[in-house]
Design a protein around this motif. Structure first.
Motif, PDB file in Angstrom:
ATOM      1  N   THR A  19       0.839  -1.186   0.000  1.00 13.40           N
ATOM      2  CA  THR A  19       0.000   0.000   0.000  1.00 13.40           C
ATOM      3  C   THR A  19       0.876   1.238   0.000  1.00 13.40           C
ATOM      4  O   THR A  19       2.095   1.156   0.160  1.00 13.40           O
ATOM      5  CB  THR A  19      -0.985  -0.030   1.209  1.00 13.40           C
ATOM      6  OG1 THR A  19      -1.968   0.990   1.059  1.00 13.40           O
ATOM      7  CG2 THR A  19      -0.265   0.105   2.525  1.00 13.40           C
ATOM      8  N   GLY A  20       0.263   2.368  -0.172  1.00 16.25           N
ATOM      9  CA  GLY A  20       0.980   3.634  -0.208  1.00 16.25           C
ATOM     10  C   GLY A  20       0.204   4.609  -1.056  1.00 16.25           C
ATOM     11  O   GLY A  20      -0.606   4.210  -1.900  1.00 16.25           O
ATOM     12  N   PHE A  21       0.447   5.888  -0.866  1.00 13.96           N
ATOM     13  CA  PHE A  21      -0.333   6.905  -1.545  1.00 13.96           C
ATOM     14  C   PHE A  21      -0.020   6.920  -3.039  1.00 13.96           C
ATOM     15  O   PHE A  21       0.986   6.355  -3.487  1.00 13.96           O
ATOM     16  CB  PHE A  21      -0.083   8.282  -0.919  1.00 13.96           C
ATOM     17  CG  PHE A  21      -1.313   9.130  -0.876  1.00 13.96           C
ATOM     18  CD1 PHE A  21      -2.288   8.911   0.082  1.00 13.96           C
ATOM     19  CD2 PHE A  21      -1.522  10.122  -1.812  1.00 13.96           C
ATOM     20  CE1 PHE A  21      -3.440   9.670   0.112  1.00 13.96           C
ATOM     21  CE2 PHE A  21      -2.661  10.900  -1.782  1.00 13.96           C
ATOM     22  CZ  PHE A  21      -3.627  10.675  -0.820  1.00 13.96           C
ATOM     23  N   GLU A 104      -1.701  -5.312  -4.285  1.00 10.08           N
ATOM     24  CA  GLU A 104      -1.341  -3.902  -4.403  1.00 10.08           C
ATOM     25  C   GLU A 104      -2.622  -3.095  -4.364  1.00 10.08           C
ATOM     26  O   GLU A 104      -3.470  -3.207  -5.234  1.00 10.08           O
ATOM     27  CB  GLU A 104      -0.585  -3.620  -5.694  1.00 10.08           C
ATOM     28  CG  GLU A 104      -0.190  -2.159  -5.792  1.00 10.08           C
ATOM     29  CD  GLU A 104       0.467  -1.763  -7.097  1.00 10.08           C
ATOM     30  OE1 GLU A 104       0.797  -0.574  -7.231  1.00 10.08           O
ATOM     31  OE2 GLU A 104       0.632  -2.615  -7.980  1.00 10.08           O
ATOM     32  N   THR A 105      -2.763  -2.279  -3.336  1.00  8.91           N
ATOM     33  CA  THR A 105      -3.976  -1.466  -3.198  1.00  8.91           C
ATOM     34  C   THR A 105      -3.846  -0.189  -4.012  1.00  8.91           C
ATOM     35  O   THR A 105      -2.740   0.243  -4.339  1.00  8.91           O
ATOM     36  CB  THR A 105      -4.240  -1.082  -1.728  1.00  8.91           C
ATOM     37  OG1 THR A 105      -3.250  -0.138  -1.299  1.00  8.91           O
ATOM     38  CG2 THR A 105      -4.252  -2.287  -0.820  1.00  8.91           C
ATOM     39  N   THR A 106      -4.967   0.410  -4.304  1.00 11.67           N
ATOM     40  CA  THR A 106      -4.945   1.730  -4.909  1.00 11.67           C
ATOM     41  C   THR A 106      -4.394   2.718  -3.897  1.00 11.67           C
ATOM     42  O   THR A 106      -4.454   2.478  -2.692  1.00 11.67           O
ATOM     43  CB  THR A 106      -6.364   2.146  -5.364  1.00 11.67           C
ATOM     44  OG1 THR A 106      -6.287   3.458  -5.930  1.00 11.67           O
ATOM     45  CG2 THR A 106      -7.343   2.159  -4.237  1.00 11.67           C
ATOM     46  N   GLY A 107      -3.848   3.830  -4.374  1.00  5.81           N
ATOM     47  CA  GLY A 107      -3.238   4.807  -3.483  1.00  5.81           C
ATOM     48  C   GLY A 107      -4.201   5.478  -2.522  1.00  5.81           C
ATOM     49  O   GLY A 107      -3.779   6.104  -1.563  1.00  5.81           O
ATOM     50  N   LEU A 108      -5.483   5.327  -2.771  1.00  9.64           N
ATOM     51  CA  LEU A 108      -6.477   5.959  -1.902  1.00  9.64           C
ATOM     52  C   LEU A 108      -7.056   4.981  -0.898  1.00  9.64           C
ATOM     53  O   LEU A 108      -8.085   5.241  -0.292  1.00  9.64           O
ATOM     54  CB  LEU A 108      -7.603   6.548  -2.756  1.00  9.64           C
ATOM     55  CG  LEU A 108      -7.151   7.621  -3.739  1.00  9.64           C
ATOM     56  CD1 LEU A 108      -8.299   8.022  -4.654  1.00  9.64           C
ATOM     57  CD2 LEU A 108      -6.597   8.834  -3.005  1.00  9.64           C
ATOM     58  N   ALA A 109      -6.406   3.854  -0.717  1.00 12.43           N
ATOM     59  CA  ALA A 109      -6.955   2.786   0.125  1.00 12.43           C
ATOM     60  C   ALA A 109      -6.597   2.947   1.590  1.00 12.43           C
ATOM     61  O   ALA A 109      -5.463   3.250   1.943  1.00 12.43           O
ATOM     62  CB  ALA A 109      -6.450   1.436  -0.366  1.00 12.43           C
ATOM     63  N   ILE A 139       3.298  -3.682   3.683  1.00 14.56           N
ATOM     64  CA  ILE A 139       4.384  -2.782   3.309  1.00 14.56           C
ATOM     65  C   ILE A 139       3.766  -1.487   2.801  1.00 14.56           C
ATOM     66  O   ILE A 139       2.928  -1.506   1.902  1.00 14.56           O
ATOM     67  CB  ILE A 139       5.275  -3.398   2.201  1.00 14.56           C
ATOM     68  CG1 ILE A 139       5.905  -4.688   2.686  1.00 14.56           C
ATOM     69  CG2 ILE A 139       6.331  -2.392   1.743  1.00 14.56           C
ATOM     70  CD1 ILE A 139       6.645  -5.459   1.600  1.00 14.56           C
ATOM     71  N   THR A 140       4.172  -0.380   3.372  1.00 12.28           N
ATOM     72  CA  THR A 140       3.700   0.924   2.923  1.00 12.28           C
ATOM     73  C   THR A 140       4.862   1.655   2.277  1.00 12.28           C
ATOM     74  O   THR A 140       5.917   1.826   2.882  1.00 12.28           O
ATOM     75  CB  THR A 140       3.141   1.750   4.099  1.00 12.28           C
ATOM     76  OG1 THR A 140       2.031   1.042   4.657  1.00 12.28           O
ATOM     77  CG2 THR A 140       2.686   3.120   3.641  1.00 12.28           C
ATOM     78  N   VAL A 141       4.652   2.062   1.025  1.00  9.76           N
ATOM     79  CA  VAL A 141       5.646   2.842   0.293  1.00  9.76           C
ATOM     80  C   VAL A 141       5.241   4.309   0.420  1.00  9.76           C
ATOM     81  O   VAL A 141       4.094   4.670   0.141  1.00  9.76           O
ATOM     82  CB  VAL A 141       5.698   2.425  -1.195  1.00  9.76           C
ATOM     83  CG1 VAL A 141       6.781   3.219  -1.928  1.00  9.76           C
ATOM     84  CG2 VAL A 141       5.958   0.930  -1.328  1.00  9.76           C
ATOM     85  N   THR A 142       6.165   5.139   0.881  1.00 12.93           N
ATOM     86  CA  THR A 142       5.878   6.561   1.049  1.00 12.93           C
ATOM     87  C   THR A 142       6.788   7.383   0.146  1.00 12.93           C
ATOM     88  O   THR A 142       7.926   6.995  -0.126  1.00 12.93           O
ATOM     89  CB  THR A 142       6.080   7.013   2.512  1.00 12.93           C
ATOM     90  OG1 THR A 142       7.448   6.826   2.866  1.00 12.93           O
ATOM     91  CG2 THR A 142       5.186   6.242   3.454  1.00 12.93           C
ATOM     92  N   ASP A 143       6.284   8.491  -0.298  1.00 12.69           N
ATOM     93  CA  ASP A 143       7.041   9.434  -1.118  1.00 12.69           C
ATOM     94  C   ASP A 143       7.680  10.441  -0.160  1.00 12.69           C
ATOM     95  O   ASP A 143       6.981  11.200   0.521  1.00 12.69           O
ATOM     96  CB  ASP A 143       6.069  10.125  -2.074  1.00 12.69           C
ATOM     97  CG  ASP A 143       6.754  11.103  -3.012  1.00 12.69           C
ATOM     98  OD1 ASP A 143       7.745  11.751  -2.605  1.00 12.69           O
ATOM     99  OD2 ASP A 143       6.280  11.230  -4.156  1.00 12.69           O
ATOM    100  N   ALA A 144       8.991  10.434  -0.065  1.00 12.14           N
ATOM    101  CA  ALA A 144       9.709  11.269   0.904  1.00 12.14           C
ATOM    102  C   ALA A 144       9.364  12.746   0.770  1.00 12.14           C
ATOM    103  O   ALA A 144       9.308  13.465   1.770  1.00 12.14           O
ATOM    104  CB  ALA A 144      11.217  11.074   0.743  1.00 12.14           C
ATOM    105  N   LYS A 145       9.107  13.185  -0.435  1.00  8.82           N
ATOM    106  CA  LYS A 145       8.831  14.610  -0.659  1.00  8.82           C
ATOM    107  C   LYS A 145       7.446  15.018  -0.146  1.00  8.82           C
ATOM    108  O   LYS A 145       7.252  16.146   0.300  1.00  8.82           O
ATOM    109  CB  LYS A 145       8.956  14.925  -2.142  1.00  8.82           C
ATOM    110  CG  LYS A 145       8.884  16.399  -2.467  1.00  8.82           C
ATOM    111  CD  LYS A 145       9.305  16.641  -3.897  1.00  8.82           C
ATOM    112  CE  LYS A 145       9.193  18.086  -4.284  1.00  8.82           C
ATOM    113  NZ  LYS A 145      10.308  18.899  -3.856  1.00  8.82           N
TER     114      LYS A 145
END
Length: 189
Positions: A19-21, A104-109, A139-145
């Motif tokens: 998951t992740g945005f 893999e979830t959608t980014g809005l999940a 696992i959550t993937v995050t965008d550092a910015k």
């Protein structure tokens, strides 16, 4: 599925929720996992798409020999969770062809309902999925910015901050795109 005659125990397949945005790099990570053969595992992939056309399905590398199922037109964490349950049950009939599942979830999940899918008390007492699968990792993937912005977003009282839920439910958090952050003090936050 093992036959009743053999009384062989059912294989519990590990499931990873990725998951992740939006734009955080989930599909890039998924492609890397699927292309890297050093782990020696075969995966079935459940892709969650919001639109009528599966965008991530086209992004996943075509030379990957994995089973990909799309759950379309909604977030598997809410409206179409029944589709996720159906997809998992269908996949189990092919259990000998893979070693694990990646969802893999959608980014809005909000990952909470996806996680609840694997526990019988949230499936009307039905234990089938609990016997077939074990939730291995989130696992959550995050965008550092942008992660701090996403976490600080004000939502209406009846809405969930998806980024907050994704981080809270994570077993592992991947801080991705650190190269896009020009000021190192931002990374330290």
């Amino acid at each position: 599925m093992p036959s009743a005659k053999t009384n062989a125990p059912m294989k519990k397949v590990p499931v990873t929720v990725l998951t992740g945005f939006l734009g955080s790099g989930k599909t890039t990570l998924l492609n890397h996992i699927l292309q890297d053969k050093s782990h020696g595992m075969r995966f079935a992939v459940i892709e969650n798409e919001l639109g009528d056309i599966g965008i991530d399905q086209k992004i996943i590398q075509e030379n990957v020999n994995e089973e990909v199922i799309e759950v379309m037109n909604g977030c598997i964490c809410c409206k179409v969770r029944g589709d996720l349950v159906d997809a998992l049950k269908r996949l189990y009939t092919k259990v000998e062809t893979f070693d694990g599942i990646i969802i893999e979830t959608t980014g809005l999940a909000d990952p909470a309902p996806v996680v609840q899918t694997f526990f019988s008390e949230t499936n009307n007492g039905e234990e089938a999925l609990e016997k077939m699968y074990k939730l291995d990792c989130i696992i959550t993937v995050t965008d550092a910015k942008y992660i701090l912005e996403r976490l600080d977003e004000e939502k209406p009282a009846d809405a969930v901050n998806e980024a907050e839920q994704q981080v809270c439910f994570a077993d592992k958090i991947i801080l991705n795109k650190t190269d896009l952050v020009s000021d190192e003090s931002e990374l330290e936050e």
